[in-house]
Design a protein around this motif. Structure first.
Motif, PDB file in Angstrom:
ATOM      1  N   ILE A 273      55.362 -98.017  43.032  1.00  0.00           N
ATOM      2  CA  ILE A 273      54.350 -96.888  43.103  1.00  0.00           C
ATOM      3  C   ILE A 273      54.908 -95.628  42.625  1.00  0.00           C
ATOM      4  O   ILE A 273      54.567 -94.781  41.799  1.00  0.00           O
ATOM      5  CB  ILE A 273      53.921 -96.744  44.574  1.00  0.00           C
ATOM      6  CG1 ILE A 273      53.031 -98.207  44.913  1.00  0.00           C
ATOM      7  CG2 ILE A 273      52.910 -95.581  44.845  1.00  0.00           C
ATOM      8  CD1 ILE A 273      52.502 -98.328  46.243  1.00  0.00           C
ATOM      9  N   TYR A 274      56.070 -95.383  43.048  1.00  0.00           N
ATOM     10  CA  TYR A 274      56.715 -93.903  42.784  1.00  0.00           C
ATOM     11  C   TYR A 274      57.328 -94.098  41.336  1.00  0.00           C
ATOM     12  O   TYR A 274      56.968 -92.919  40.684  1.00  0.00           O
ATOM     13  CB  TYR A 274      58.287 -93.972  43.618  1.00  0.00           C
ATOM     14  CG  TYR A 274      59.263 -92.730  43.179  1.00  0.00           C
ATOM     15  CD1 TYR A 274      59.073 -91.524  43.494  1.00  0.00           C
ATOM     16  CD2 TYR A 274      60.084 -93.332  42.395  1.00  0.00           C
ATOM     17  CE1 TYR A 274      59.843 -90.517  42.884  1.00  0.00           C
ATOM     18  CE2 TYR A 274      61.103 -92.335  42.064  1.00  0.00           C
ATOM     19  CZ  TYR A 274      60.943 -90.925  42.244  1.00  0.00           C
ATOM     20  OH  TYR A 274      61.923 -89.858  41.666  1.00  0.00           O
ATOM     21  N   ALA A 275      57.419 -95.066  40.761  1.00  0.00           N
ATOM     22  CA  ALA A 275      58.032 -95.097  39.290  1.00  0.00           C
ATOM     23  C   ALA A 275      56.611 -94.855  38.267  1.00  0.00           C
ATOM     24  O   ALA A 275      56.789 -94.105  37.627  1.00  0.00           O
ATOM     25  CB  ALA A 275      58.641 -96.444  38.966  1.00  0.00           C
ATOM     26  N   MET A 281      60.166 -94.386  35.711  1.00  0.00           N
ATOM     27  CA  MET A 281      60.479 -95.752  35.486  1.00  0.00           C
ATOM     28  C   MET A 281      62.082 -96.106  35.310  1.00  0.00           C
ATOM     29  O   MET A 281      62.682 -96.949  35.687  1.00  0.00           O
ATOM     30  CB  MET A 281      59.618 -96.421  34.329  1.00  0.00           C
ATOM     31  CG  MET A 281      59.553 -97.833  34.386  1.00  0.00           C
ATOM     32  SD  MET A 281      59.135 -98.797  35.961  1.00  0.00           S
ATOM     33  CE  MET A 281      57.367 -99.098  35.331  1.00  0.00           C
ATOM     34  N   LYS A 282      62.699 -95.241  34.231  1.00  0.00           N
ATOM     35  CA  LYS A 282      63.887 -95.416  33.998  1.00  0.00           C
ATOM     36  C   LYS A 282      64.964 -95.064  35.284  1.00  0.00           C
ATOM     37  O   LYS A 282      66.001 -95.970  35.406  1.00  0.00           O
ATOM     38  CB  LYS A 282      64.348 -94.311  32.779  1.00  0.00           C
ATOM     39  CG  LYS A 282      65.956 -94.457  32.523  1.00  0.00           C
ATOM     40  CD  LYS A 282      66.246 -93.362  31.355  1.00  0.00           C
ATOM     41  CE  LYS A 282      67.492 -93.402  31.232  1.00  0.00           C
ATOM     42  NZ  LYS A 282      68.432 -92.440  30.198  1.00  0.00           N
ATOM     43  N   THR A 318      65.043-107.834  47.127  1.00  0.00           N
ATOM     44  CA  THR A 318      64.444-106.650  46.885  1.00  0.00           C
ATOM     45  C   THR A 318      64.608-106.115  45.475  1.00  0.00           C
ATOM     46  O   THR A 318      63.582-105.561  44.702  1.00  0.00           O
ATOM     47  CB  THR A 318      64.938-105.542  47.927  1.00  0.00           C
ATOM     48  OG1 THR A 318      64.687-106.143  49.450  1.00  0.00           O
ATOM     49  CG2 THR A 318      63.959-104.155  47.993  1.00  0.00           C
ATOM     50  N   ALA A 319      65.742-105.986  44.875  1.00  0.00           N
ATOM     51  CA  ALA A 319      66.196-105.584  43.559  1.00  0.00           C
ATOM     52  C   ALA A 319      65.595-106.601  42.657  1.00  0.00           C
ATOM     53  O   ALA A 319      65.126-105.941  41.581  1.00  0.00           O
ATOM     54  CB  ALA A 319      67.646-105.455  43.500  1.00  0.00           C
ATOM     55  N   PHE A 320      65.760-107.996  42.809  1.00  0.00           N
ATOM     56  CA  PHE A 320      65.217-108.741  41.889  1.00  0.00           C
ATOM     57  C   PHE A 320      63.888-108.708  41.664  1.00  0.00           C
ATOM     58  O   PHE A 320      63.269-108.629  40.672  1.00  0.00           O
ATOM     59  CB  PHE A 320      65.591-110.048  42.449  1.00  0.00           C
ATOM     60  CG  PHE A 320      65.268-111.245  41.511  1.00  0.00           C
ATOM     61  CD1 PHE A 320      65.728-111.573  40.220  1.00  0.00           C
ATOM     62  CD2 PHE A 320      63.938-111.998  41.523  1.00  0.00           C
ATOM     63  CE1 PHE A 320      65.220-112.556  39.343  1.00  0.00           C
ATOM     64  CE2 PHE A 320      63.430-112.808  40.756  1.00  0.00           C
ATOM     65  CZ  PHE A 320      64.219-113.222  39.801  1.00  0.00           C
ATOM     66  N   ASN A 321      63.057-108.576  42.772  1.00  0.00           N
ATOM     67  CA  ASN A 321      61.570-108.659  42.532  1.00  0.00           C
ATOM     68  C   ASN A 321      61.178-107.243  41.950  1.00  0.00           C
ATOM     69  O   ASN A 321      60.105-107.336  41.208  1.00  0.00           O
ATOM     70  CB  ASN A 321      61.030-108.659  44.172  1.00  0.00           C
ATOM     71  CG  ASN A 321      61.141-109.954  44.772  1.00  0.00           C
ATOM     72  OD1 ASN A 321      61.222-110.803  44.197  1.00  0.00           O
ATOM     73  ND2 ASN A 321      61.051-110.101  46.173  1.00  0.00           N
ATOM     74  N   LEU A 322      61.618-106.310  42.377  1.00  0.00           N
ATOM     75  CA  LEU A 322      61.246-104.886  41.807  1.00  0.00           C
ATOM     76  C   LEU A 322      61.875-105.139  40.186  1.00  0.00           C
ATOM     77  O   LEU A 322      60.826-104.644  39.338  1.00  0.00           O
ATOM     78  CB  LEU A 322      62.164-103.862  42.301  1.00  0.00           C
ATOM     79  CG  LEU A 322      62.164-102.213  41.703  1.00  0.00           C
ATOM     80  CD1 LEU A 322      60.479-102.048  41.674  1.00  0.00           C
ATOM     81  CD2 LEU A 322      63.005-101.786  42.336  1.00  0.00           C
ATOM     82  N   ALA A 325      59.139-107.633  38.414  1.00  0.00           N
ATOM     83  CA  ALA A 325      57.735-106.995  38.178  1.00  0.00           C
ATOM     84  C   ALA A 325      57.759-105.833  37.349  1.00  0.00           C
ATOM     85  O   ALA A 325      56.833-105.731  36.515  1.00  0.00           O
ATOM     86  CB  ALA A 325      57.326-106.417  39.726  1.00  0.00           C
ATOM     87  N   SER A 326      58.909-105.095  37.139  1.00  0.00           N
ATOM     88  CA  SER A 326      58.838-103.956  36.394  1.00  0.00           C
ATOM     89  C   SER A 326      59.177-104.093  34.793  1.00  0.00           C
ATOM     90  O   SER A 326      58.532-103.448  33.873  1.00  0.00           O
ATOM     91  CB  SER A 326      59.959-102.805  36.745  1.00  0.00           C
ATOM     92  OG  SER A 326      59.778-102.678  38.017  1.00  0.00           O
TER      93      SER A 326
END
Length: 464
Positions: A273-275, A281-282, A318-322, A325-326
């Motif tokens: 949401i923040y990105a 995003m970067k 957590t990092a992998f899912n992010l 998805a991104s």
């Protein structure tokens, strides 16, 4: 007959999206369920070595990477359904071969054959044939969610099924799910009345060269390759670390993955949401890559107790899912107008190559240097990605649109120029063979009324 401009998906579109999402989910479930169990249960197979276990984990990626784009292009010529049916049958045959194997080489052969059922591109193309323009993004998001969900389910169900029925039983279930996919296509998914040439979901051969040369897309392709290489290599080591260092029997691993995936899923949401909202995003991507790298170093230095391993696995997922998805969202933002389908095809190929590389590399490193060397190797892969991510540009925050044109408007030399002059439009291209216009727009800045007026003027002028 449904209203072509309706804001809601029709019943047939919902059936198409839901049915194809199920087919994708069953197939990916079959691919992923072996990840948490092959390193621990596979060592009982004749001839098994850590290097060959790694090869078995990643083998499907080799054939999937090689055949995915050719199968997609072939589906444009001979139809989607024949490719999808044949692909699912090949996948089922690979699962049956692995289920009957009593040696590691039989499992490797089965995994290679499973990967040869490379239907991803054909399924996405069929989805385009069966959904209208304004609902395509929604339908594709359903498939994306089904893939993410199938990964989460596989991490939990894989160990439970293997505990109950052994590795052989796991592969029999996989074969059954592929055959269930065939029934869903035959009975639930509507028949397409036409085959669309569509650059948002299909690979266009003429766009391949430009896609491969695009430096921003190259960074994202390196990213997904490294992400899946780290995932596969980690799954050579983590199940063994849980047994050896954490003293957790292999039958109990399911609760570790369930906890990690649940916490990881909810943990990533604020960052996404923040990105998107803050257009950072970067920063978020680079931060997640750094966390992934630090997780591997943490496993290497401190992964000597169950508590440390579980904590590390939670942060890892957590990092992998992010990142998982991104990255597809970034590819669609960075791809030029009319190049999204080709960019996603190359991206998927990179993903499967990463899976193959990670499995092979993880097994080889474990055989030659133990668990520690696997984690160090993954951390070094993370460094390569961090350098690529740190040098990327902030992506454009744009959405792809496709608008059909009247045939006569193709002769209008100034149309693209007038479209590009509309505030909020960043890229536009006319594709003559589809009689269509592809545009990239920033929805926050787009002057929609002016865009519609330019398109209406083009249609009116050339139909007059």
């Amino acid at each position: 007959m449904h209203d072509p401009h309706s804001e809601r998906m029709s019943a047939s579109e919902t059936r198409a999206a839901g049915g194809l999402a199920l087919v994708f989910a069953f197939r990916m479930l079959g691919m992923f369920m072996v990840l948490p169990v092959l390193a621990t249960y596979g060592m009982d197979l004749a001839g098994a070595t850590p290097a060959l276990i790694g090869l078995a984990i990643g083998a499907y990626g080799l054939t999937q990477a090689v055949l995915q784009i050719p199968f997609g292009i072939l589906s444009d010529r001979i139809g989607r359904l024949p490719i999808i049916y044949v692909g699912l049958l090949i996948f089922a045959a690979g699962a049956v071969l692995a289920a009957n194997a009593d040696s590691i080489w039989g499992v490797i052969a089965g995994r290679v054959l499973q990967g040869a059922g490379a239907i991803s591109a054909a399924v996405m193309a069929l989805l385009s044939d069966l959904t209208r323009e304004q609902h395509r993004t929604k339908a594709m998001a359903m498939i994306g969610m089904s893939i993410g969900l199938s990964f989460a389910v596989a991490m939990v169900v894989g160990p439970l099924l293997t505990r109950a029925y052994g590795l052989s039983g796991l592969f029999w279930v996989t074969a059954g799910m592929a055959l269930l996919g065939i029934l869903i296509i035959a009975l639930l998914v509507p028949k397409a009345s036409r085959t669309l040439a569509h650059r948002e979901s299909n690979v266009a051969r003429q766009a391949l060269g430009a896609t491969l040369r695009n430096p921003e897309l190259l960074r994202l392709n390196i990213g997904i390759l490294v992400l899946h290489a780290i995932l596969m290599a980690s799954f050579v080591a983590l199940p063994l670390a849980l047994v050896d260092e954490g003293a957790l029997p292999k039958e109990e691993h399911w609760w570790v993955y369930l906890s990690a995936l649940l916490i990881g899923f909810f943990g990533m949401v604020p960052f996404i949401i923040y990105a998107e909202k803050k257009r950072r995003m970067k920063r978020v991507l680079s931060g997640a890559v750094l966390v992934l790298l630090l997780c591997e170093l943490f496993f290497w230095l401190f992964g000597h107790s169950l508590h440390a391993l579980v904590a590390g696995i939670v942060v890892f997922f957590t990092a992998f899912n992010l990142l998982e998805a991104s990255l597809p969202s970034l590819v669609s933002k960075v791809a030029p107008a009319g190049g999204k389908g080709t960019a996603m095809g190359v991206y998927s190929t990179s993903q499967f190559l990463g899976a193959a590389l990670g499995g092979i590399l993880g097994g080889w490193l474990y055989q030659h240097g133990g668990l520690g060397l696997v984690f160090v190797g993954c951390a070094l892969l993370g460094v390569i990605w961090l350098l690529a991510a740190a040098t990327m540009r902030e992506p454009p925050y744009v959405t792809s649109l496709r608008r059909p044109l009247v045939a006569a408007a193709l002769a209008d030399r100034g149309l693209v120029g007038r479209i590009l002059a509309v505030p909020g439009v960043s890229d536009a291209v006319v594709v003559a063979e589809e009689t269509a216009l592809y545009i990239k727009v920033d929805t926050q800045q787009l002057d929609r009324e002016l865009l519609e007026r330019v398109l209406e003027d083009a249609a009116d002028t050339h139909s007059a």
